[in-house]
Design an enzyme around this catalytic site. Structure first.
Site, short mmCIF file in Angstrom:
data_model
loop_
_atom_site.label_atom_id
_atom_site.label_comp_id
_atom_site.label_asym_id
_atom_site.label_seq_id
_atom_site.Cartn_x
_atom_site.Cartn_y
_atom_site.Cartn_z
N GLY A 180 0.84 -1.19 0.00
CA GLY A 180 0.00 0.00 0.00
C GLY A 180 0.87 1.23 0.00
O GLY A 180 1.99 1.22 -0.52
N CYS A 181 0.40 2.27 0.62
CA CYS A 181 1.12 3.53 0.67
C CYS A 181 2.45 3.36 1.39
O CYS A 181 2.50 2.80 2.49
CB CYS A 181 0.27 4.57 1.39
SG CYS A 181 1.10 6.14 1.62
N PHE A 182 3.52 3.86 0.79
CA PHE A 182 4.83 3.68 1.41
C PHE A 182 4.98 4.44 2.71
O PHE A 182 5.81 4.10 3.54
CB PHE A 182 5.99 3.98 0.46
CG PHE A 182 5.93 5.21 -0.40
CD1 PHE A 182 5.38 6.41 0.03
CD2 PHE A 182 6.48 5.17 -1.67
CE1 PHE A 182 5.36 7.53 -0.78
CE2 PHE A 182 6.47 6.28 -2.50
CZ PHE A 182 5.91 7.46 -2.04
N TRP A 183 4.18 5.47 2.95
CA TRP A 183 4.27 6.20 4.22
C TRP A 183 3.98 5.28 5.40
O TRP A 183 4.60 5.40 6.45
CB TRP A 183 3.31 7.36 4.25
CG TRP A 183 3.53 8.44 3.23
CD1 TRP A 183 4.66 8.68 2.51
CD2 TRP A 183 2.58 9.42 2.83
NE1 TRP A 183 4.46 9.76 1.68
CE2 TRP A 183 3.20 10.24 1.86
CE3 TRP A 183 1.26 9.69 3.19
CZ2 TRP A 183 2.54 11.31 1.25
CZ3 TRP A 183 0.61 10.76 2.59
CH2 TRP A 183 1.26 11.55 1.63
N CYS A 184 3.02 4.36 5.22
CA CYS A 184 2.65 3.44 6.32
C CYS A 184 3.80 2.50 6.65
O CYS A 184 4.18 2.36 7.82
CB CYS A 184 1.42 2.63 5.93
SG CYS A 184 -0.09 3.60 5.75
#
Length: 179
Positions: free
Chosen positions: A13-17
């Site tokens: 998913g989102c790399f920030w997570c």
């Protein structure tokens, strides 16, 4: 003397997570957000979000295998994202949000396949996580690096990233790096 650091590349998913979680894991020496396993050369965030590059949002995790094993890193990976939804994590939809383990050598591939097989046995064969060699990796723009640390109050961070970080802390209290 500690052995050399290893690197694994993960898309969940989102790399920030993923970046926010792995920056808190004892034994992880560094995390870098980027794009991988697509056909675009030096894609921008906007291009990747458009869904036409074939790239996944990923994190490259550099770790000390004497402190944390690849198996442990993958166990964390499968707790903090949903490996059963193709091309989606929550409200993030598209191939750029696919679940993937992008390996750097044959030993990593063997371990990844073992962990996925074990998880598939538990989940009735529903795991869609791809396992491939990392290819065409590009570092994401500077403003994506350490995004959660720099923007903890931003809406997405507060409502999506924070719960994943908290889930990691609850589930893997013995793996949390001391501040």
């Amino acid at each position: 003397m500690s052995p050399a650091l290893e690197t694994i590349t993960l898309g969940g998913g989102c790399f920030w997570c993923l970046e926010a979680v792995y920056e808190r894991v004892r034994g992880v020496a560094g995390v870098e957000s980027g794009y991988a396993n697509g056909q675009a050369s030096r894609p921008s965030y906007e291009q990747v979000c458009g869904g036409d590059t074939g790239c996944a949002e990923v994190v490259r995790v550099r770790f000390d295998p004497a402190q944390v094993t690849l198996r442990e890193l993958l166990e964390i990976f499968f707790v903090v994202h949903d490996p059963t939804t193709p091309n989606r994590q929550g409200n993030d939809v598209g191939t750029q949000y696919r679940s993937g383990i992008y390996v750097h050598d044959a030993a990593q591939e063997r371990i990844a396949r073992e962990v996925v097989a074990e998880l598939n046995a538990t989940l009735g064969g529903r795991v869609v996580t791809e396992i491939e060699p990392e290819r065409h990796y590009w570092r994401a723009e500077d403003y994506h690096q350490h995004y959660f640390a720099n923007h903890p109050g931003q809406g997405y961070c507060a409502f999506v990233v924070t719960p994943k970080v908290e889930k990691f802390r609850r589930t893997f209290a013995n793996r949390v790096r001391e501040a």
